[in-house]
Design a protein around this motif. Structure first.
Motif, PDB file in Angstrom:
ATOM      1  N   ASN A   1       0.789  -1.158   0.065  1.00 60.32           N
ATOM      2  CA  ASN A   1      -0.081   0.207  -0.055  1.00 60.32           C
ATOM      3  C   ASN A   1       0.857   1.325  -0.141  1.00 60.32           C
ATOM      4  O   ASN A   1       1.842   1.239   0.784  1.00 60.32           O
ATOM      5  N   ASP A   2       0.351   2.367  -0.734  1.00 60.00           N
ATOM      6  CA  ASP A   2       1.297   3.530  -0.701  1.00 60.00           C
ATOM      7  C   ASP A   2       0.235   4.662  -1.004  1.00 60.00           C
ATOM      8  O   ASP A   2       0.708   5.920  -1.379  1.00 60.00           O
ATOM      9  N   VAL A   3      -1.010   4.393  -0.464  1.00 58.94           N
ATOM     10  CA  VAL A   3      -1.971   5.543  -0.710  1.00 58.94           C
ATOM     11  C   VAL A   3      -2.095   6.410   0.793  1.00 58.94           C
ATOM     12  O   VAL A   3      -2.186   5.631   1.843  1.00 58.94           O
ATOM     13  N   CYS A   4      -2.543   7.577   0.765  1.00 60.51           N
ATOM     14  CA  CYS A   4      -2.634   8.243   2.077  1.00 60.51           C
ATOM     15  C   CYS A   4      -3.778   7.783   2.872  1.00 60.51           C
ATOM     16  O   CYS A   4      -4.915   7.376   2.359  1.00 60.51           O
ATOM     17  N   SER A   5      -3.508   7.837   4.158  1.00 60.21           N
ATOM     18  CA  SER A   5      -4.414   7.194   5.155  1.00 60.21           C
ATOM     19  C   SER A   5      -5.240   8.551   5.945  1.00 60.21           C
ATOM     20  O   SER A   5      -6.150   8.032   6.470  1.00 60.21           O
ATOM     21  N   ASN A   6      -4.430   9.542   5.791  1.00 60.62           N
ATOM     22  CA  ASN A   6      -5.044  10.921   6.354  1.00 60.62           C
ATOM     23  C   ASN A   6      -4.513  11.738   5.425  1.00 60.62           C
ATOM     24  O   ASN A   6      -3.195  12.041   5.111  1.00 60.62           O
ATOM     25  N   GLN A   7      -5.394  12.759   5.440  1.00 61.04           N
ATOM     26  CA  GLN A   7      -5.044  14.149   4.340  1.00 61.04           C
ATOM     27  C   GLN A   7      -6.098  15.115   4.597  1.00 61.04           C
ATOM     28  O   GLN A   7      -7.229  14.887   4.886  1.00 61.04           O
ATOM     29  N   VAL A   8      -5.603  16.239   4.373  1.00 61.92           N
ATOM     30  CA  VAL A   8      -6.357  17.505   4.654  1.00 61.92           C
ATOM     31  C   VAL A   8      -6.359  18.282   3.164  1.00 61.92           C
ATOM     32  O   VAL A   8      -5.307  18.321   2.857  1.00 61.92           O
ATOM     33  N   VAL A   9      -7.379  18.827   2.993  1.00 59.07           N
ATOM     34  CA  VAL A   9      -7.611  19.728   1.732  1.00 59.07           C
ATOM     35  C   VAL A   9      -8.102  21.177   2.238  1.00 59.07           C
ATOM     36  O   VAL A   9      -9.157  21.010   2.681  1.00 59.07           O
ATOM     37  N   ASN A  10      -7.466  22.274   2.112  1.00 59.54           N
ATOM     38  CA  ASN A  10      -8.076  23.568   2.174  1.00 59.54           C
ATOM     39  C   ASN A  10      -8.175  24.333   0.825  1.00 59.54           C
ATOM     40  O   ASN A  10      -7.439  24.495   0.021  1.00 59.54           O
ATOM     41  N   MET A  11      -9.383  24.938   0.762  1.00 62.74           N
ATOM     42  CA  MET A  11      -9.893  25.635  -0.602  1.00 62.74           C
ATOM     43  C   MET A  11     -10.502  26.948  -0.462  1.00 62.74           C
ATOM     44  O   MET A  11     -10.815  27.210   0.469  1.00 62.74           O
ATOM     45  N   GLU A  12      -9.878  27.747  -1.336  1.00 59.43           N
ATOM     46  CA  GLU A  12     -10.719  29.223  -1.352  1.00 59.43           C
ATOM     47  C   GLU A  12     -11.193  29.379  -2.613  1.00 59.43           C
ATOM     48  O   GLU A  12     -10.858  29.269  -3.610  1.00 59.43           O
ATOM     49  N   PHE A  13     -12.663  29.709  -2.405  1.00 56.62           N
ATOM     50  CA  PHE A  13     -13.384  29.999  -3.431  1.00 56.62           C
ATOM     51  C   PHE A  13     -13.546  31.482  -3.738  1.00 56.62           C
ATOM     52  O   PHE A  13     -13.509  32.217  -2.791  1.00 56.62           O
ATOM     53  N   GLU A  14     -14.367  31.797  -4.774  1.00 57.73           N
ATOM     54  CA  GLU A  14     -14.641  33.090  -5.201  1.00 57.73           C
ATOM     55  C   GLU A  14     -15.683  33.744  -4.014  1.00 57.73           C
ATOM     56  O   GLU A  14     -16.319  33.037  -3.192  1.00 57.73           O
ATOM     57  N   GLY A  15     -15.424  35.005  -3.636  1.00 57.55           N
ATOM     58  CA  GLY A  15     -16.223  35.993  -2.931  1.00 57.55           C
ATOM     59  C   GLY A  15     -15.914  35.386  -1.251  1.00 57.55           C
ATOM     60  O   GLY A  15     -16.697  35.822  -0.273  1.00 57.55           O
ATOM     61  N   GLY A  16     -14.772  34.986  -1.084  1.00 56.86           N
ATOM     62  CA  GLY A  16     -14.080  34.713   0.141  1.00 56.86           C
ATOM     63  C   GLY A  16     -14.645  33.411   0.970  1.00 56.86           C
ATOM     64  O   GLY A  16     -14.406  33.254   2.165  1.00 56.86           O
ATOM     65  N   LEU A  17     -15.445  32.709   0.208  1.00 57.88           N
ATOM     66  CA  LEU A  17     -15.535  31.334   0.808  1.00 57.88           C
ATOM     67  C   LEU A  17     -14.239  30.267   0.992  1.00 57.88           C
ATOM     68  O   LEU A  17     -13.793  30.418   0.183  1.00 57.88           O
ATOM     69  N   THR A  18     -14.357  29.799   2.132  1.00 60.35           N
ATOM     70  CA  THR A  18     -13.227  29.029   2.456  1.00 60.35           C
ATOM     71  C   THR A  18     -13.825  27.473   2.810  1.00 60.35           C
ATOM     72  O   THR A  18     -14.905  27.299   3.268  1.00 60.35           O
ATOM     73  N   ALA A  19     -13.030  26.488   2.498  1.00 63.09           N
ATOM     74  CA  ALA A  19     -13.515  25.168   3.090  1.00 63.09           C
ATOM     75  C   ALA A  19     -12.284  24.395   3.326  1.00 63.09           C
ATOM     76  O   ALA A  19     -11.210  24.504   2.744  1.00 63.09           O
ATOM     77  N   ALA A  20     -12.640  23.505   4.195  1.00 61.30           N
ATOM     78  CA  ALA A  20     -11.472  22.407   4.921  1.00 61.30           C
ATOM     79  C   ALA A  20     -12.066  20.981   4.766  1.00 61.30           C
ATOM     80  O   ALA A  20     -13.278  20.869   5.396  1.00 61.30           O
ATOM     81  N   PHE A  21     -11.342  20.225   4.038  1.00 61.88           N
ATOM     82  CA  PHE A  21     -11.883  18.821   4.202  1.00 61.88           C
ATOM     83  C   PHE A  21     -10.830  17.810   4.784  1.00 61.88           C
ATOM     84  O   PHE A  21      -9.527  18.175   4.572  1.00 61.88           O
ATOM     85  N   SER A  22     -11.217  16.919   5.476  1.00 61.06           N
ATOM     86  CA  SER A  22     -10.211  16.213   6.365  1.00 61.06           C
ATOM     87  C   SER A  22     -10.967  14.537   5.847  1.00 61.06           C
ATOM     88  O   SER A  22     -12.164  14.201   6.009  1.00 61.06           O
ATOM     89  N   MET A  23      -9.924  13.716   5.590  1.00 61.13           N
ATOM     90  CA  MET A  23     -10.100  12.374   5.381  1.00 61.13           C
ATOM     91  C   MET A  23      -9.220  11.508   6.254  1.00 61.13           C
ATOM     92  O   MET A  23      -8.009  11.591   6.406  1.00 61.13           O
ATOM     93  N   VAL A  24      -9.670  10.634   7.272  1.00 63.18           N
ATOM     94  CA  VAL A  24      -8.834   9.855   7.954  1.00 63.18           C
ATOM     95  C   VAL A  24      -9.075   8.533   8.190  1.00 63.18           C
ATOM     96  O   VAL A  24     -10.545   8.172   8.150  1.00 63.18           O
ATOM     97  N   ALA A  25      -8.335   7.493   8.167  1.00 62.69           N
ATOM     98  CA  ALA A  25      -8.612   6.234   8.062  1.00 62.69           C
ATOM     99  C   ALA A  25      -8.983   5.738   9.461  1.00 62.69           C
ATOM    100  O   ALA A  25      -9.920   4.798   9.898  1.00 62.69           O
ATOM    101  N   PHE A  26      -8.382   6.322  10.548  1.00 62.74           N
ATOM    102  CA  PHE A  26      -8.578   5.504  11.811  1.00 62.74           C
ATOM    103  C   PHE A  26      -9.784   5.918  12.661  1.00 62.74           C
ATOM    104  O   PHE A  26      -9.655   7.057  13.606  1.00 62.74           O
ATOM    105  N   THR A  27     -10.915   5.602  12.302  1.00 66.22           N
ATOM    106  CA  THR A  27     -12.089   6.254  13.028  1.00 66.22           C
ATOM    107  C   THR A  27     -12.975   5.009  13.476  1.00 66.22           C
ATOM    108  O   THR A  27     -12.789   3.987  12.816  1.00 66.22           O
ATOM    109  N   GLU A  28     -13.762   5.054  14.350  1.00 66.85           N
ATOM    110  CA  GLU A  28     -14.916   4.161  14.625  1.00 66.85           C
ATOM    111  C   GLU A  28     -15.974   4.003  13.693  1.00 66.85           C
ATOM    112  O   GLU A  28     -16.462   3.148  13.253  1.00 66.85           O
ATOM    113  N   ASP A  29     -16.531   5.378  13.058  1.00 69.50           N
ATOM    114  CA  ASP A  29     -17.613   5.293  12.307  1.00 69.50           C
ATOM    115  C   ASP A  29     -16.938   5.126  10.890  1.00 69.50           C
ATOM    116  O   ASP A  29     -15.704   5.194  10.558  1.00 69.50           O
ATOM    117  N   ILE A  30     -17.982   4.407  10.226  1.00 70.18           N
ATOM    118  CA  ILE A  30     -17.393   4.001   8.813  1.00 70.18           C
ATOM    119  C   ILE A  30     -18.321   4.719   7.922  1.00 70.18           C
ATOM    120  O   ILE A  30     -19.614   4.656   7.555  1.00 70.18           O
TER     121      ILE A  30
END
Length: 428
Positions: A291-320
């Motif tokens: 295996n060589d794919v990320c198990s945890n990753q964050v992505v930060n985005m800036e959209f037009e009009g000052g909208l910001t977004a933050a996404f997190s993906m993580v493998a190590f969780t109870e929830d599926i």
């Protein structure tokens, strides 16, 4: 009454099976007329389930694509890296296309698929099932109805689940980028697409990302552990034990996902699952895989009009895969957790809970997104029946834009820099 939409299925695995079941529930609306899959077991299963003619059971999809057009649409659920060729070929032949996500594993291939569908005048529906999930659809409606005012910031989390990640992204088909693609694309393009949809008409201007292959590597292998779980003396102390994940479920009578995946050519039972773990990839120690794919990753985005977004993906969780979302607006705050939507109004300082409209009449598809699976294929069949692409919310141009955002986010991670999005000409 319109005749049922005739469908060819390319790739009769888990996703292909799920979408095809719609024709059993609604035989008046859809009919499977052919299948292409290299596995004889899968073709035979489809033959009996859908009463297919022998001549329409093909090892290679090219046989069906090269014939005179014999259906209205095609469902493509091949491995991710094998999406482009059949999608382009069937589109050029005049078939409407339901294409499992991701569209393809390179930006260039995604663009080529969209161009082929556009030039041939056929509809393209991409399997972004979360867009069709009743709860996420309700969130979009609430945003559009201005209940929280202007969207200022989006915080979105995808908890993959500890055994789900071990199954799919350490031992399974999506573990290795050379054989599939990077995990932000194969697992989380759903989520970047949702953020893109919630942003509305505002384009993403900048993106940055960080991510790692954490824990699942040889240096974390426990002392005394074997290369396979069935032969491991410390297996009972490992949460990622294949014996626990697969055999434990079979012993309780559970033979659906993920157990069904490891026995693709037979029905799972104690004997077949044990043999699969003894000789196949799903019985390997998670610390000794390729295996060589990320198990945890964050992505930060800036959209037009000052909208910001933050996404997190993580493998190590109870929830599926139980997403958690908070959307902050100028008039209120919308949060989503455990299938409950809550809106807090800044003016009244009161919270309102909203319930999503359920549209699936029966148990359908995977347990995690049964409603969404049903709604997606229902929308596609309706669009083909009425020749109305507006019924598809995961159409070609917008889906392409969200895919390109995913590719640029991964480029940011690899190059360790902020990427300024280029919107000039990607759809030309």
């Amino acid at each position: 009454m319109s005749p049922p939409v005739r469908l060819i299925v390319v790739g009769a695995g888990c996703r292909g099976e799920i979408y095809s079941r719609y024709s059993i529930i609604h035989p008046d609306r859809a009919k499977i007329v052919g299948v292409a899959d290299p596995r004889k077991f899968a073709r035979t299963k489809f033959k009996h389930m859908y009463k297919l003619e022998e001549e329409n059971l093909c090892e290679d999809w090219r046989i069906l694509a090269e014939r005179e057009k014999c259906a209205d649409a095609v469902i493509i659920c091949t491995p991710d890296s094998l999406h482009k060729e059949p999608a382009v070929a069937f589109a050029k032949k005049g078939y409407h296309v339901l294409l499992e996500k991701p569209m393809a594993t390179t930006a260039e291939d995604c663009i080529e698929i969209v161009k082929a569908c556009r030039q041939s005048g056929v509809m393209l529906c991409v399997g972004h099932v979360l867009r069709y999930d009743p709860t996420f659809r309700r969130i979009k409606e609430l945003i559009d109805s201005n209940v929280i005012g202007d969207v200022i910031h989006i915080q979105h989390l995808e908890p993959v689940g500890f055994y789900h990640f071990a199954h799919s992204f350490v031992r399974g088909n999506w573990r290795n980028e050379a054989e599939s693609s990077f995990s932000l694309l194969t697992k989380s393009c759903h989520d970047i697409d949702l953020i893109h949809q919630w942003a509305g008409t505002r384009r993403c201007l900048k993106v940055t990302s960080f991510g790692f292959v954490s824990h699942f590597n040889p240096e974390n292998k426990p002392t005394g552990a074997s290369d396979r779980c069935l032969d491991c003396s410390v297996e009972d102390t490992c949460p990622y034990s294949a014996s626990k994940i697969y055999l434990g479920r079979v012993k309780k009578g559970h033979i659906g996902w993920p157990v069904s995946v490891i026995c693709p050519n037979s029905l799972p039972d104690i004997e077949t699952v044990t043999e699969a773990l003894r000789t196949g990839p799903y019985g390997r120690c998670v610390y000794e895989c390729d295996n060589d794919v990320c198990s945890n990753q964050v992505v930060n985005m800036e959209f037009e009009g000052g909208l910001t977004a933050a996404f997190s993906m993580v493998a190590f969780t109870e929830d599926i895969c139980k997403r958690k979302t908070t959307i902050y607006g100028s008039k209120g705050e919308l949060s989503f957790k455990d299938n409950e939507i809550r809106v807090f109004d800044f003016l009244t300082q009161k919270a309102t809970k909203y319930v999503a409209n359920v549209g699936c009449p029966v148990k359908f598809g995977m347990s995690g997104h049964s409603q969404a699976d049903y709604s997606l294929i229902d929308a596609f069949i309706s669009a083909v029946t009425h020749n109305d692409p507006s019924l598809i919310t995961s159409g070609p141009e917008e889906t392409l834009r969200s895919h390109l955002l995913v590719f640029e986010a991964e480029r940011s991670r690899r190059e360790n820099r902020v990427i300024h999005m280029d919107h000039s000409g990607s759809l030309k």
